[in-house]
Design a protein around this motif. Structure first.
Motif, PDB file in Angstrom:
ATOM      1  N   MET A  24       0.835  -1.211   0.000  1.00 38.79           N
ATOM      2  CA  MET A  24       0.000   0.000   0.000  1.00 38.79           C
ATOM      3  C   MET A  24       0.868   1.259   0.000  1.00 38.79           C
ATOM      4  SD  MET A  24      -3.366  -0.945   2.176  1.00 38.79           S
ATOM      5  CE  MET A  24      -4.297   0.413   1.486  1.00 38.79           C
ATOM      6  N   VAL A  25       1.922   1.277   0.832  1.00 37.80           N
ATOM      7  CA  VAL A  25       2.831   2.432   0.858  1.00 37.80           C
ATOM      8  C   VAL A  25       3.518   2.593  -0.496  1.00 37.80           C
ATOM      9  CG1 VAL A  25       4.993   3.289   1.863  1.00 37.80           C
ATOM     10  CG2 VAL A  25       3.174   2.444   3.354  1.00 37.80           C
ATOM     11  N   THR A  26       3.935   1.470  -1.088  1.00 37.17           N
ATOM     12  CA  THR A  26       4.575   1.524  -2.404  1.00 37.17           C
ATOM     13  C   THR A  26       3.615   2.091  -3.447  1.00 37.17           C
ATOM     14  OG1 THR A  26       5.988  -0.358  -1.869  1.00 37.17           O
ATOM     15  CG2 THR A  26       5.683   0.128  -4.204  1.00 37.17           C
ATOM     16  N   GLY A  27       2.358   1.636  -3.399  1.00 31.70           N
ATOM     17  CA  GLY A  27       1.365   2.137  -4.354  1.00 31.70           C
ATOM     18  C   GLY A  27       1.108   3.621  -4.185  1.00 31.70           C
ATOM     19  N   LEU A  28       0.992   4.071  -2.951  1.00 31.34           N
ATOM     20  CA  LEU A  28       0.742   5.498  -2.717  1.00 31.34           C
ATOM     21  C   LEU A  28       1.950   6.350  -3.079  1.00 31.34           C
ATOM     22  CD1 LEU A  28      -1.255   5.266   0.637  1.00 31.34           C
ATOM     23  CD2 LEU A  28      -2.136   5.796  -1.653  1.00 31.34           C
ATOM     24  N   ALA A  29       3.143   5.917  -2.673  1.00 37.43           N
ATOM     25  CA  ALA A  29       4.360   6.683  -3.006  1.00 37.43           C
ATOM     26  C   ALA A  29       4.617   6.659  -4.510  1.00 37.43           C
ATOM     27  CB  ALA A  29       5.564   6.118  -2.252  1.00 37.43           C
ATOM     28  N   GLY A  30       4.416   5.481  -5.121  1.00 34.82           N
ATOM     29  CA  GLY A  30       4.601   5.387  -6.572  1.00 34.82           C
ATOM     30  C   GLY A  30       3.605   6.245  -7.324  1.00 34.82           C
ATOM     31  N   GLY A  31       2.385   6.345  -6.793  1.00 34.08           N
ATOM     32  CA  GLY A  31       1.367   7.193  -7.413  1.00 34.08           C
ATOM     33  C   GLY A  31       1.730   8.662  -7.326  1.00 34.08           C
ATOM     34  N   ARG A  32       2.425   9.021  -6.295  1.00 31.60           N
ATOM     35  CA  ARG A  32       2.832  10.424  -6.108  1.00 31.60           C
ATOM     36  C   ARG A  32       4.057  10.775  -6.948  1.00 31.60           C
ATOM     37  NH1 ARG A  32       2.002  15.541  -4.459  1.00 31.60           N
ATOM     38  NH2 ARG A  32       3.670  16.379  -3.193  1.00 31.60           N
ATOM     39  N   PHE A  33       5.052   9.864  -6.993  1.00 32.64           N
ATOM     40  CA  PHE A  33       6.345  10.197  -7.604  1.00 32.64           C
ATOM     41  C   PHE A  33       6.595   9.550  -8.963  1.00 32.64           C
ATOM     42  CE2 PHE A  33       7.048  10.560  -2.962  1.00 32.64           C
ATOM     43  CZ  PHE A  33       7.264  11.922  -2.917  1.00 32.64           C
ATOM     44  N   VAL A  34       5.872   8.499  -9.317  1.00 30.18           N
ATOM     45  CA  VAL A  34       6.133   7.803 -10.579  1.00 30.18           C
ATOM     46  C   VAL A  34       4.991   8.037 -11.569  1.00 30.18           C
ATOM     47  CG1 VAL A  34       6.549   5.554 -11.661  1.00 30.18           C
ATOM     48  CG2 VAL A  34       7.519   6.034  -9.412  1.00 30.18           C
TER      49      VAL A  34
END
Length: 196
Positions: A131-141
């Motif tokens: 979930m953290v990866t998905g949220l961070a990836g959604g913000r930065f990638v």
């Protein structure tokens, strides 16, 4: 002298601690994986992992008497096992509330082996990390990466609604969770005492 089991489907850890020393015909079945069982289990309990119990419920039910306590890490898998056994005619099986950790905390006699994370803890770590990866990836990638967090949320909701856990089943097959040899149907059934 054997004492009677209560007429409820759950059993408190303190009650089991008291009962375990006073009954010779009580059968405690641990439905966790062999690796979890190896790391901590109730002395005298039998390891019959939930997938094995689910697949061979009828054969196991023939071997069991009426004095059965089912244990796992928290009670969820033990409750699933109770449902399977009830369908095969073992109506009096009890589920240990709080699982093996609660029994140990209540002063019960346990066997400790190599320490590992419980399967439930591994699921929480994997789900949280994804979930953290998905949220961070959604913000930065890319905003599309947020779908990963959404998919995990849907999976957790489905898991709660059905009382199953696909991620837990997948993690149980990982090499670090399979260090101990999983029992076979024959070895699990033959280890159980014959019904009285």
């Amino acid at each position: 002298m054997a004492s009677a089991l209560p007429s409820v489907s759950e059993l408190d850890a303190a009650e089991l601690v008291e009962m375990a020393g006073n009954t010779e015909d009580l059968v405690i079945i641990d439905v966790r994986s062999a690796a979890e069982f190896e790391s901590l289990h109730i002395r005298g309990s039998y390891n019959v992992p939930l997938p094995l119990l689910s697949e061979h419920t009828g054969r196991l039910a023939e071997r069991l008497g009426s004095r059965v306590v089912l244990v796992c890490q928290s009670g969820v898998r033990a409750e699933q096992a109770r449902g399977h056994l009830a369908g095969a005619g073992v109506d009096g099986a009890l589920v240990l509330t709080g699982g093996v950790p609660a029994f140990a905390a209540a002063g019960g006699d346990v066997v400790r082996g190599a320490q590992r994370w419980s399967l439930e803890r591994q699921v929480r770590m994997a789900a949280g990390s994804l979930m953290v990866t998905g949220l961070a990836g959604g913000r930065f990638v890319s905003p599309k990466v947020r779908l990963l967090a959404g998919a995990i949320g849907v999976g957790l909701t489905f898991s709660a609604a059905t009382n199953t856990c696909a991620m837990g089943q997948a993690l149980s097959k990982m090499p670090w969770n399979r260090t101990a040899a999983e029992p076979t149907a024959q070895s699990a059934i033959s280890q159980l005492p014959a019904a009285r």
